[in-house]
Design a protein around this motif. Structure first.
Motif, PDB file in Angstrom:
ATOM      1  N   ASP A  30     -11.301  -9.185 -78.438  1.00 47.77           N
ATOM      2  CA  ASP A  30     -10.977  -8.768 -79.799  1.00 47.77           C
ATOM      3  C   ASP A  30     -11.699  -9.648 -80.812  1.00 47.77           C
ATOM      4  OD1 ASP A  30      -9.509 -11.155 -79.965  1.00 47.77           O
ATOM      5  OD2 ASP A  30      -7.566 -10.178 -80.144  1.00 47.77           O
ATOM      6  N   ASN A  32     -10.795 -12.105 -82.349  1.00 46.50           N
ATOM      7  CA  ASN A  32     -10.461 -13.520 -82.205  1.00 46.50           C
ATOM      8  C   ASN A  32     -10.995 -14.104 -80.897  1.00 46.50           C
ATOM      9  OD1 ASN A  32      -8.906 -13.513 -84.653  1.00 46.50           O
ATOM     10  ND2 ASN A  32      -7.329 -12.429 -83.516  1.00 46.50           N
ATOM     11  N   ASN A  34     -10.160 -12.972 -77.858  1.00 45.97           N
ATOM     12  CA  ASN A  34      -9.162 -12.846 -76.798  1.00 45.97           C
ATOM     13  C   ASN A  34      -9.374 -11.567 -75.999  1.00 45.97           C
ATOM     14  OD1 ASN A  34      -7.772 -15.216 -77.655  1.00 45.97           O
ATOM     15  ND2 ASN A  34      -6.873 -14.018 -79.307  1.00 45.97           N
ATOM     16  N   THR A 101      -7.596  -6.265 -82.830  1.00 49.82           N
ATOM     17  CA  THR A 101      -7.005  -7.481 -82.288  1.00 49.82           C
ATOM     18  C   THR A 101      -5.848  -7.126 -81.366  1.00 49.82           C
ATOM     19  OG1 THR A 101      -6.176  -9.686 -82.855  1.00 49.82           O
ATOM     20  CG2 THR A 101      -5.339  -7.866 -84.162  1.00 49.82           C
TER      21      THR A 101
END
Length: 191
Positions: A30, A32, A34, A101
């Motif tokens: 995502d 971020n 992750n 996300t």
């Protein structure tokens, strides 16, 4: 013909992937950085709203669209929406060019169901039609119901708070204007 560097880069990546074989796992992360796990909620930032999906593994999500597919990116508009509105698709196809996300938004206050239960229930719903209502049952309700066992939508809750706030402010201003006009009329009458 002039070829854009982005397209050329993308084409070279595809060719490299094909050389390595289709068994090579593509890492999906995502905004971020992750990587999602089966059962995770995926929040996709569209223009003006958020679309929600449930990650079911191997690069796929299950998500819920409105009856016309209007609550979707351009990548999902041409799907057979009339036959079903619960779909299983590649995460990156659903995301298209939007940011996304992992957002298991209620994990702090609610116990998520086991990932295998979430994924199995999501798979059972693929290809089915559910009644879509932007206020009472939308894509976020669908995703939270799969993860936590009950349907909730923070988008709707926030919209209701804003609407009530604006309505309350409008009523307050209206009452103040009427009170001022009554006071002014009474004052004019007594002079």
């Amino acid at each position: 013909m002039l070829v854009k560097p982005d397209f050329l880069s993308w084409t070279l990546q595809i060719m490299d992937f094909r050389k390595r074989g289709s068994s090579a796992k593509t890492q999906i992360t995502d905004m971020n950085g992750n990587e999602p796990n089966p059962g995770d909620l995926i929040e996709i930032f569209r223009k003006g709203y958020k679309h929600w999906a449930v990650y079911v593994g191997e690069g796929y999500v299950v998500h819920f669209l409105g009856p016309e597919g209007s609550i979707s990116s351009s990548s999902t508009i041409n799907l057979p929406i009339g036959k079903n509105n619960v779909l299983k698709q590649k995460l990156l196809e659903v995301v298209s060019t939007d940011e996304w996300t992992i957002n298991n938004l209620h994990d702090q206050e609610k116990q998520p169901r086991p990932p295998e239960v979430i994924v199995n229930e999501a798979h059972k719903l693929v290809g089915t039609t559910r009644s879509y209502n932007v206020v009472n049952y939308n894509c976020e309700h669908f995703a939270t119901e799969l993860r936590y066992g009950n349907a909730e939508s923070e988008q709707v809750e926030e919209a209701v708070k804003v609407t009530l706030g604006v309505t309350g402010l409008s009523i307050t201003v209206g009452v103040l204007i009427v009170a001022f006009l009554v006071w002014k009329t009474q004052r004019s009458s007594s002079n």
